[in-house]
Each structure stands twice: as C-alpha cells, then as structure tokens.
Design a protein around this motif. Structure first.
Motif, PDB file in Angstrom:
ATOM      1  N   ILE A  25      10.271  42.699  31.875  1.00 53.74           N
ATOM      2  CA  ILE A  25      10.119  41.276  32.169  1.00 53.74           C
ATOM      3  C   ILE A  25       9.118  40.641  31.202  1.00 53.74           C
ATOM      4  O   ILE A  25       9.327  39.527  30.701  1.00 53.74           O
ATOM      5  N   ILE A  26       8.031  41.363  30.919  1.00 49.15           N
ATOM      6  CA  ILE A  26       7.042  40.850  29.956  1.00 49.15           C
ATOM      7  C   ILE A  26       7.669  40.707  28.583  1.00 49.15           C
ATOM      8  O   ILE A  26       7.498  39.699  27.891  1.00 49.15           O
ATOM      9  N   GLY A  27       8.413  41.724  28.143  1.00 47.46           N
ATOM     10  CA  GLY A  27       9.033  41.680  26.825  1.00 47.46           C
ATOM     11  C   GLY A  27      10.057  40.573  26.696  1.00 47.46           C
ATOM     12  O   GLY A  27      10.171  39.937  25.633  1.00 47.46           O
ATOM     13  N   LEU A  28      10.814  40.295  27.763  1.00 51.00           N
ATOM     14  CA  LEU A  28      11.854  39.268  27.696  1.00 51.00           C
ATOM     15  C   LEU A  28      11.286  37.859  27.584  1.00 51.00           C
ATOM     16  O   LEU A  28      12.018  36.914  27.258  1.00 51.00           O
ATOM     17  N   ARG A  29      10.010  37.698  27.846  1.00 48.45           N
ATOM     18  CA  ARG A  29       9.388  36.381  27.639  1.00 48.45           C
ATOM     19  C   ARG A  29       9.367  35.981  26.176  1.00 48.45           C
ATOM     20  O   ARG A  29       9.224  34.801  25.849  1.00 48.45           O
ATOM     21  N   PHE A  30       9.482  36.981  25.303  1.00 45.64           N
ATOM     22  CA  PHE A  30       9.485  36.714  23.863  1.00 45.64           C
ATOM     23  C   PHE A  30      10.907  36.756  23.295  1.00 45.64           C
ATOM     24  O   PHE A  30      11.088  36.866  22.085  1.00 45.64           O
ATOM     25  N   ALA A  31      11.927  36.689  24.155  1.00 41.72           N
ATOM     26  CA  ALA A  31      13.309  36.850  23.709  1.00 41.72           C
ATOM     27  C   ALA A  31      13.769  35.667  22.877  1.00 41.72           C
ATOM     28  O   ALA A  31      13.218  34.559  22.938  1.00 41.72           O
ATOM     29  N   MET A  32      14.834  35.914  22.081  1.00 39.07           N
ATOM     30  CA  MET A  32      15.456  34.866  21.284  1.00 39.07           C
ATOM     31  C   MET A  32      16.199  33.895  22.194  1.00 39.07           C
ATOM     32  O   MET A  32      16.216  34.037  23.419  1.00 39.07           O
ATOM     33  N   ALA A  33      16.869  32.944  21.577  1.00 35.25           N
ATOM     34  CA  ALA A  33      17.528  31.895  22.347  1.00 35.25           C
ATOM     35  C   ALA A  33      18.585  32.446  23.291  1.00 35.25           C
ATOM     36  O   ALA A  33      18.820  31.892  24.375  1.00 35.25           O
ATOM     37  N   ALA A 263       8.923  29.277  13.336  1.00 33.00           N
ATOM     38  CA  ALA A 263       9.668  29.817  14.473  1.00 33.00           C
ATOM     39  C   ALA A 263       8.977  31.065  14.998  1.00 33.00           C
ATOM     40  O   ALA A 263       8.406  31.853  14.222  1.00 33.00           O
ATOM     41  N   GLN A 264       9.054  31.262  16.314  1.00 31.05           N
ATOM     42  CA  GLN A 264       8.340  32.391  16.904  1.00 31.05           C
ATOM     43  C   GLN A 264       8.956  33.734  16.542  1.00 31.05           C
ATOM     44  O   GLN A 264       8.233  34.688  16.232  1.00 31.05           O
ATOM     45  N   ASN A 265      10.275  33.837  16.557  1.00 29.24           N
ATOM     46  CA  ASN A 265      10.913  35.141  16.362  1.00 29.24           C
ATOM     47  C   ASN A 265      10.628  35.741  14.988  1.00 29.24           C
ATOM     48  O   ASN A 265      10.250  36.927  14.891  1.00 29.24           O
ATOM     49  N   PRO A 266      10.759  34.989  13.878  1.00 33.09           N
ATOM     50  CA  PRO A 266      10.383  35.567  12.582  1.00 33.09           C
ATOM     51  C   PRO A 266       8.914  35.979  12.519  1.00 33.09           C
ATOM     52  O   PRO A 266       8.569  36.981  11.874  1.00 33.09           O
ATOM     53  N   SER A 267       8.060  35.221  13.186  1.00 30.28           N
ATOM     54  CA  SER A 267       6.639  35.563  13.206  1.00 30.28           C
ATOM     55  C   SER A 267       6.421  36.919  13.878  1.00 30.28           C
ATOM     56  O   SER A 267       5.695  37.782  13.366  1.00 30.28           O
ATOM     57  N   LEU A 268       7.082  37.107  15.023  1.00 32.03           N
ATOM     58  CA  LEU A 268       6.921  38.360  15.755  1.00 32.03           C
ATOM     59  C   LEU A 268       7.547  39.532  15.005  1.00 32.03           C
ATOM     60  O   LEU A 268       7.039  40.659  15.081  1.00 32.03           O
ATOM     61  N   LEU A 269       8.639  39.295  14.294  1.00 28.31           N
ATOM     62  CA  LEU A 269       9.257  40.374  13.521  1.00 28.31           C
ATOM     63  C   LEU A 269       8.328  40.853  12.413  1.00 28.31           C
ATOM     64  O   LEU A 269       8.175  42.060  12.177  1.00 28.31           O
TER      65      LEU A 269
END
Length: 460
Positions: A25-33, A263-269
């Motif tokens: 559940i914690i990890g899915l908070r950072f999920a893509m669209a 964008a958040q996702n490229p930052s996290l990658l």
C-alpha cells in the motif's frame, strides 16, 4: 510436532502476507498514472528475504499479500491474480537462483556472492515480475502498447531497488539482532546516523534547496556509507542504506534533491538506480572488510594455537605465564602449573600407527579442556607434553585437578588405554621465574615417572 509446525508455518504465511500488503500500500502511493506500476516497491525485498529465511513453503504469503495489494488498484481481479503470480514467481526464482549459485542465506558474507545476488535478486527476478505484471496489465486494457516499455522499466527498477535494499537488511538482522551496547560503540554509531540524517536534511529535505538544488549533493552520503562499512560491518551498512533510501525517496517525491525532475516517476527512477548501486557497493565493501577482519583473526589464532589439538601453543603459554607472574606479584596470591606427559606415546605409534598416536594426543588435550576453567590456560608444551596454568590455585588444589585428569584419561572408554604423568609447581614457592617454574614442574614430573616404574617393578 507436526501440528506445531503447521501452526508455525501458518503464522509465518499470515505475517508475511500482512507485511507484504502493508508495504505494498505504501509503495502504490508512488504508482504511475495507471495505478499499478510503481518505482518504489519494498515488497520485492520482503518476499525474497522471507523465502531465504523460511524456505519455499512461505510462498503463499507472498501471493496472498501481493493479491490483496493488487486488488486495491484499478486492475481487474484477473489481472490482480496475474500480478500476484508474477510477484510470487519473482520471489521463488530469486530464492532458487541465490540458493543455487550465491550461497543461500550466507549470500551477504562475500562480495562475489553479493554481486550475484544483485544480478539474480535485483535483475532476473524483477524482470520476470515486470514481464508478467505489465503484460497482464496490457491485456487487461489498463495501458497501451506505446507505454509498455516505460511501465516495464518502472516496474523493474522499483522491484530491483526494493530487493537490493531490504533483503540484506531483513536477512542480516534476523540472523543476528544483537547490538554492541558499549558506550564508545553507541556514541560512534549515533554520530554516524546523526550525520547521515543531517546530510539527508540538507540534500533531500529542502534544507538549502534554493541555494544547492543544482549541485550533485547525493555524493555527500558516500563518506557515511564507507564509515558504516568499515567500522560497523554489514548490518549497520545496510541500515545506513535503508535510512538513505527512506529519506531520499521522501525528498524526491516532494520535489527536493538532485534527482527531482518535473515529473515524479522519472525522478524516482533516477533515485532508485542510484540507491541500488550505492547499496550494492556499500554492502560489498562491508563484506570485504568483514572478511579481512575474520582472516586477520584466524591468522592471530593460528599464531598462538597448536594446529593439532587447538590448545594454546608455546608462544601463548609463555605470555600466559608472564601475565600470571605479574598478577601474582600484585595480588600476592599463588598460582599453579601442571606439566603433563603422555605415557608410552612411542609404543602407541609403533603398535597402532602415528594417526592413532595423534588421536591419543588429542584425547589428552580434550581431557584438559574438560577440567579447565575460563581463567585457566591449557597449552601443548611440545610433542607429548602439556601445561595447564591454574591461576589462584595452591598445591593441594592443583594435585586434585591432576588426579581428576588422570582418572578421566584412564576411563575415557577409548582404545588404546592412556595414562599421563603429572608434575606440579607453585609460584612463588617452587620458583619466581618462568624457567624456574617449568624446571620445578619437570623435576616433579620425572619423580612421578620414577615412582611409577618402581611400583611396576615391585609388582613384577
């Protein structure tokens, strides 16, 4: 016994499922669209660690936890089952490959095994999960073909970083949860993690974001990770990696730090790639340092240990005697030494062979260890002669120990039957120097040998 094992396995499975679901559940908070692929997935490390610790029978916990987490996403139930199956196969494949090729639970003891773990647990396993999960999501209509590659890479990197950071943390601390509680150790450990958190505040919590946001400040962590690896070993090194991962993920998700992009996702990658590399490097360095320390300790032990019996050698015996002389001079309390000679070793060698003769020497050594206190020193003096140093012991007590050793040796139940002659000497009554003590014990030993021969002759 069988019922208790089933209950224990059920508790492990339920606990694993609960932990997997909670961190999922914690990890899915950072999920893509699309709500399924996430660049932060600690569950990969939890599942792999659980299988390494508890064996393959824990796999239902991975499946159940992954299924419950997947059902909270917009995916259909069929897609959720496929995603959970992929996560389970990921953990099973990673566990099998690590066990087969990287020394199993001991994978984090050597640097070469750690790099294998990074390959199997951080690349192969996550690639399997990403392929199954993203394909199921594509078939389920949640993504289109044009975004397949980006979703797949997000899934892969999220699982890889989770496995590389969390698996060693769980496995190493589960095997040894103790902490050195000495004041010096705790003070240095507090300084390490205090500096790590302060640096995290500067780099990833916006401490000086406006002034330093374009600087590569992520490398400020390197000295702390090296410090942890050299001074505290693998467990605290992976702990430092975990603290870095938590702070860096929070800061990057909130737009702080050198990895923050529009964008958040490229930052996290970008962040997850950095964390995975730093975690692998730090853990490998810590393993090498630990291995060198073990090798140094083995060398030190070999320098003062007799290779055949495992007792102290002549060098360590001299150090022990010198220490006891100095201690006795300060306290005024005597100490005793027993000089023991294994009777008839040459006859045993001639009649049974030198292998049996070596075993006879080891039998006497084991007998000495049985009657040794923690403060005593048992040493091989040379050949078939041994010395037992008995601190704070008078002549009467020393003779009682000698008698018990002789009786034990005669009645140990092995063949050939053994006996030993014993001579005792007391400091300072029989000598005030090392040479005088050993000479007095040697004279007492040969007096006993002479008395034994006289008794044997009179019987004949």
């Amino acid at each position: 016994m069988l019922r208790s094992r089933y209950i224990r396995d059920a508790l492990v499975i339920l606990g694993l499922a609960a932990a997997y679901f909670a961190f999922g559940i914690i990890g899915l908070r950072f999920a893509m669209a699309n709500g399924t692929a996430t660049a932060v997935w600690p569950c990969a490390g939890i599942g792999l660690a659980a299988l390494l610790l508890f064996g393959y029978r824990a796999w239902p916990g991975v499946f159940l936890g992954a299924l419950l987490a997947a059902l909270t996403t917009p995916d259909s139930a069929t897609t959720a089952v496929c995603v959970a199956s992929g996560a389970t196969v990921e953990a099973l494949a990673g566990c099998y490959l690590v066990t087969r090729f990287a020394n199993g639970k001991q994978v984090f003891e050597r640097a070469q095994d750690i790099f294998k773990f990074a390959l199997f647990g951080g690349v192969v396993g996550p690639a399997i999960s990403a392929s199954i999960g993203v394909t199921a999501t594509l078939v389920g209509g949640m993504i289109d073909r044009s975004s397949y590659a980006s979703v797949w890479s997000t899934w892969l990197l999220g699982d890889a970083a989770g496995a590389i950071v969390l698996t060693p943390l769980i496995v190493l601390w589960a095997e040894n949860p103790t902490i050195n509680r000495s004041r010096k150790h705790l003070l240095e450990l507090g300084s390490l993690f205090g500096g790590l958190v302060f640096t995290g505040w500067i780099v990833f919590a916006g401490g000086f974001h406006a002034l330093l946001k374009h600087y590569p400040l992520e490398y400020l962590y390197t000295p702390f990770l090296v410090w942890a690896a050299f001074r505290f070993g693998r467990r605290h090194a992976v702990g430092a990696n975990c603290v870095l991962a938590i702070m860096a993920t929070w800061g990057t998700a909130h737009g702080f730090g050198p990895f923050a992009r529009e964008a958040q996702n490229p930052s996290l990658l970008l962040l997850q790639a950095f964390i995975a590399i730093m975690a692998t490097t730090t853990l490998s360095l810590a393993a090498e340092v630990t291995e060198h320390k073990r090798a140094d300790e083995r060398v030190r032990q070999l320098a003062v240990t007799d290779p055949l019996t495992g007792l102290a050698n002549y060098r360590r015996l001299l150090d022990a005697l010198d220490l006891e002389i100095k201690r006795s001079e300060r306290s005024g309390r005597p100490f005793a030494i027993l000089l023991l000679d294994l009777d008839g070793l040459k006859i045993i060698n001639d009649a049974f062979g030198h292998l049996v003769g070596s075993r006879a020497i080891c039998r006497l050594a084991n007998t000495l260890l049985i009657y040794c206190r923690e403060i005593d020193t048992a040493a091989r003096y040379g050949g078939d002669e041994f010395v037992l140093v008995l601190p704070e012991t008078d002549m009467e007590s020393a003779q009682q120990v000698a008698q018990r050793i002789s009786e034990r040796l005669k009645n140990d139940g092995d063949l050939p039957n053994l006996s030993a002659s014993v001579g005792a000497a007391i400091y300072p009554d029989d000598g005030e120097s090392l040479d005088e003590l050993l000479s007095a014990a040697d004279h007492a030993l040969y007096r006993e040998k002479g008395a034994s021969k006289t008794k044997l002759g009179s019987k004949t």
